[in-house]
Design an enzyme around this catalytic site. Structure first.
Site, mmCIF file in Angstrom:
data_model
loop_
_atom_site.group_PDB
_atom_site.id
_atom_site.type_symbol
_atom_site.label_atom_id
_atom_site.label_comp_id
_atom_site.label_asym_id
_atom_site.label_seq_id
_atom_site.Cartn_x
_atom_site.Cartn_y
_atom_site.Cartn_z
ATOM 1 C CG ASP A 1 -15.562 -2.545 24.237
ATOM 2 O OD1 ASP A 1 -15.030 -3.249 25.075
ATOM 3 O OD2 ASP A 1 -17.344 -1.671 24.529
HETATM 4 O O1 CEZ Z 1 -18.101 1.102 24.722
HETATM 5 C C1 CEZ Z 1 -17.324 1.780 25.739
HETATM 6 C C2 CEZ Z 1 -17.115 0.435 27.031
HETATM 7 O O2 CEZ Z 1 -18.390 0.006 27.477
HETATM 8 O O3 CEZ Z 1 -16.070 1.709 25.207
HETATM 9 C C3 CEZ Z 1 -14.613 1.710 26.262
HETATM 10 C C4 CEZ Z 1 -14.825 0.386 27.168
HETATM 11 O O4 CEZ Z 1 -13.766 0.949 27.839
HETATM 12 C C5 CEZ Z 1 -16.330 0.115 27.962
HETATM 13 O O5 CEZ Z 1 -16.305 -1.235 27.790
HETATM 14 C C6 CEZ Z 1 -13.664 1.871 24.764
HETATM 15 O O6 CEZ Z 1 -13.762 1.453 24.305
HETATM 16 O O7 CEZ Z 1 -18.287 -1.125 21.352
HETATM 17 C C7 CEZ Z 1 -17.929 0.260 20.624
HETATM 18 O O8 CEZ Z 1 -17.711 0.580 19.701
HETATM 19 C C8 CEZ Z 1 -18.502 0.766 21.270
HETATM 20 O O9 CEZ Z 1 -18.137 2.253 21.462
HETATM 21 C C9 CEZ Z 1 -17.951 0.741 22.358
HETATM 22 O O10 CEZ Z 1 -17.097 0.644 22.739
HETATM 23 C C10 CEZ Z 1 -18.497 1.879 23.646
HETATM 24 C C11 CEZ Z 1 -19.989 2.633 23.680
HETATM 25 O O11 CEZ Z 1 -19.572 3.889 23.425
HETATM 26 C C12 CEZ Z 1 -20.156 3.282 25.295
HETATM 27 O O12 CEZ Z 1 -21.829 3.106 25.319
#
Ligand code: CEZ
Length: 786
Positions: free
Chosen positions: A472
């Site tokens: 993300d």
């Molecule tokens: O969210 C997850 C996502 O729900 O991070 C994963 C991704 O594959 C998942 O789909 C890896 O990036 O936006 C942020 O910086 C958040 O930290 C998200 O990346 C992360 C959250 O920790 C999950 O709730």
């Protein structure tokens, strides 16, 4: 500090501070309740967006669920103060807010309940909560027993902080006619259209009792006075609570029961803590739950719902600790994800698809419906949207407003797992109509998604990343429109390969050939542009700089491209050996495999905000379990059973006490990450995020079912090819598969040089049972080389 009891169905933590943030979570279709061992709680319910009925004492930001949430004295929680009326001594259960060390402490966590048993100063208290199956309400019971060998006079004060409900309107009062404290508010808004949207919100928070209290307090400030939460004035300064109210003041729900307990005497109380809209709803809550047998009926109905999620595997291996987790807790976590979609109305598409990949092993009919639902939101050009809208009026929020380019990849990855598990090839011919009114079958739609991946390539043949892929926060590699993702190119290759196989089986030879060729092109492009000598680079920025390569001082090596190069077939034998060695050397840590190394210590503007996250947290070099699970799965697919096992095992804390304390994680769910940066910050390395929302659960379960125990569907049959770690002499497994039952007994036998499988006494060719009959019970014996 903790142990499994009741065959692994329950976990008991015996210390309130050894793992101070250790937590469990309960859910039903409408709500979620995370409880930590000291009594702090975070509750949400769907309205239809996630909403709260117990708030922080200050205005809270609306956000998605966060890792490593801080707990502080005034954090919402569920507590009961206990005062000795004779000497004024005070303690509280479970532990906060008074934080007096009890004589014994047990936080017992079950699938559908959480219960504390605390002994202190001659009194024993049990504090327990269950959720109903389909109602937003917490059902609490309090039991107190006098074990002091003499009569006692005490006061009990159940204390449910309600917090800052609203800046427009908030209040609290005792309502004898409703039987409890009613805190009311108006959810703040400014736009007139929100009035209509919020008009029917459950803006009250109530604490209902089964026994009328002697006194109460509904005013938070009056309750605390100058003593603070450790020693509230209202408790220590007076015999009875002042029966106060809150009028545009911070409300709270506190009751008082004055008891004279003979030695050995026990008393019990029941409470409902819930949101409600009006008096009628409060009365209905009371009637439903506080009538005779109400709690028991609710608990039974909830248990029946949870039972549907028991999973398809029961294991008995040399690692009893792991068995307890894998038999009871992991399928529960998989079920949670597929059951309520992380309590969002717009799950990220990749999360939604992977969560339902997990559901294929638990409740396949739910997974099926989810795949159809997702495909109905495919865009006209074949791309998948960033999030899947689950309810009428839902909107894409937060991260779903940022363009990510990987969503199509998850269709074949997750669907092929579903097809292997269920054999439900009819799904592929289901027509799906999208919002534009265009109808195409599932197979045709996935084909279009593959075509979209094939066109979303740069002149080198690599996948554009836009503002992110699986990762993300990797938002600035390609925001100018040129940057590419090495991982996504490999993931596209694997997805195309998987889909080519499906096409092949369906007799669509031309499609199959085209997609297989596309997969080869992706693999070739990655090999040409991103092989860095010992591993694959992560991508190439807008300005043409490869990153995740030897030349980088930070973020030199990323895990995901290595994992997916094994899956996509990009890596030949020599490259395979090199990249596996590189991962071992750079990424394997005492707490599992890190997602990248070294963690970034400052912003890299051509990679993005991932590099701004604290070194070793989340995507910036933690042991990000979702990525580690890809790695484990990939290792299994290339036959690296021992390495894969070590990766899986590192996701589960304990039973070593030092490990449990360092991670602070109960072995009842796998968190999204453990802190990394173990060279830079050894003090915090291994610490759990306590966040139970993670794609890890689905992949870990898949790894166990299909790879470790090797019981994977194939066409009309079952492929039996276990990959036990070499130090296990054997294992026994029960597996539910397409309506049949399998009892599998695996053992290492001296003198055997390749696995030998017999089913009901007959030996199997190449481990493939070609046809599985529903309703039948099979006995399987697998002999493995010693
Ligand atoms: O969210 C997850 C996502 O729900 O991070 C994963 C991704 O594959 C998942 O789909 C890896 O990036 O936006 C942020 O910086 C958040 O930290 C998200 O990346 C992360 C959250 O920790 C999950 O709730």
């Amino acid at each position: 500090p903790c142990a499994f009891v009741d065959g692994g169905r329950r976990l008991v933590l015996h210390d309130p501070v050894a793992m101070p943030n250790a937590s469990t979570f309960l859910w039903n279709r409408r709500m979620l309740l995370q409880l930590n061992c000291r009594g702090y709680a975070t509750a949400q319910f769907m309205q239809p967006e996630p909403a709260r009925y117990a708030h922080a004492p200050v205005l809270e930001a609306r956000t998605f669920m966060q890792p490593e949430q801080p707990y502080y004295a005034h954090h919402p929680g569920r507590f009961c103060y206990v005062k000795d009326e004779e000497d004024g001594a005070l303690f509280s259960v479970p532990y906060a807010p008074v934080q007096r060390r009890p004589d014994t402490f047990a936080f017992a966590v079950g699938a559908g309940d959480a219960a504390w048993t605390v002994a202190c100063a001659g009194l024993e208290l049990e504090w327990r909560v269950v959720l109903p199956a389909d109602d937003v309400a917490e059902l609490w019971t309090l039991r107190v027993r006098n074990r002091s060998g003499r009569g006692r006079r005490i006061s009990l004060y159940p204390y449910f902080p309600v917090g800052y409900m609203s800046w427009m309107n908030q209040a609290g009062e005792y309502r004898a006619d409703l039987g409890g404290i009613v805190c009311s508010s108006v959810t703040p808004y400014q736009k007139v259209e929100d009035y209509f949207r919020q008009r029917d919100f459950l803006d009250r928070t109530v604490l209902l009792h089964d026994r009328a209290p002697d006194a109460w307090e509904a005013n938070q400030v009056a309750f605390e006075g100058q003593g603070g939460l450790h020693a509230p004035d209202a408790i220590l300064g007076r015999d009875t609570l002042a029966r106060g109210d809150a009028r545009y003041e911070l409300p709270a729900a506190v009751l008082q029961y004055r008891l004279a307990l003979a030695d050995g005497q026990e008393e019990a109380f029941a409470f409902v803590f819930a949101p409600a809209r009006d008096d009628a709803q409060v009365r209905a809550l009371r009637a439903r739950h506080l009538g005779p047998g109400g709690f028991a009926a609710a608990e039974a109905a909830h248990a029946a719902h949870l039972e549907q999620g028991r999973g398809c595997l029961h294991q008995d291996t040399p690692e009893a600790w792991f068995d307890a987790f894998a038999n009871h807790w992991l399928p529960r976590q998989v079920h949670y994800h597929g059951d309520v979609n992380r309590l969002t109305t717009d799950p990220q598409t990749r999360n939604y698809l992977q969560d339902h990949m997990g559901m294929a092993y638990v409740r396949p009919e739910v997974a099926r419906a989810a795949f159809l639902h997702a495909l109905a939101q495919q865009k006209p050009e074949g791309a998948m949207p960033d999030g899947i809208l689950l309810v009428e009026g839902a909107e894409l929020k937060y991260i779903n407003q940022v363009p990510h380019t990987d969503h199509c990849v998850w269709l074949p990855v997750c669907l092929s797992a579903y097809l292997d598990e269920t054999g439900d090839t009819a799904l592929l011919d289901e027509p799906v109509t999208d919002r534009e009114g265009y109808t195409a079958t599932v197979a045709a739609r996935v084909g279009r998604a593959m075509d979209w991946l094939l066109q979303a390539r740069d002149p080198r043949g690599l996948s554009y990343i836009a503002q992110g892929d699986w990762c993300d926060p990797m938002n600035m590699v390609g925001w100018k429109g040129r940057g590419v993702s090495g991982w996504l190119s490999l993931a596209s290759a694997w997805a195309l390969r998987l889909w080519a196989q499906v096409c092949e089986r369906r007799g669509e030879a031309a499609q199959a050939a085209r997609f297989a060729r596309g997969a080869e092109e992706f693999n070739a492009a990655v090999n040409a542009h991103l092989w860095d000598g010992d591993w694959y680079g992560r991508g190439i920025t807008d300005d043409g700089a490869a990153f995740g390569v030897r030349a980088d001082a930070e973020g030199r090596i990323y895990l995901n491209p290595q994992s997916w190069a094994l899956l996509s077939g990009a890596a030949d034998a020599e490259r395979r050996a090199r990249l596996v060695a590189a991962v071992e050397r750079h990424l394997v840590s005492p707490y599992g495999v890190a997602m990248l190394d070294p963690p970034y210590t400052g912003m890299r503007e051509d990679v993005g905000r991932l590099t701004q996250k604290f070194p070793g947290s989340a995507e910036n070099g933690s042991v990000y379990n979702h990525a580690a699970a890809f790695w484990a799965y990939a290792l299994y697919r290339v036959g690296e059973a021992d390495r894969a096992w070590r990766v899986l095992r590192a996701m589960l804390p304990g039973p070593d006490p030092e490990d449990l304390v360092q991670r602070g994680q109960l072995p009842v769910f796998v968190p999204n990450y453990y802190r990394g940066a173990w060279r830079l910050y050894p003090r915090t390395a291994g610490r759990s995020s306590q966040l139970f929302n993670t794609g890890t659960a689905a992949w870990l379960y898949r790894c166990l079912v299909e790879e470790l125990f090797g019981l994977r569907g194939e066409g009309a049959g079952l492929r039996i090819a276990p990959q036990l770690p070499s130090h296990w002499p054997g294992a026994r497994v029960r597996r539910r598969f397409r309506g049949a039952g399998f009892e599998v007994w695996m053992e290492r036998v001296a003198g055997v040089d390749a696995a030998r499988v017999t089913v009901d006494g007959r030996s199997l060719e190449a481990g493939l049972l070609p046809r599985v009959e529903p309703g039948r019970h099979y006995t399987v014996h697998v002999e493995l080389p010693a």
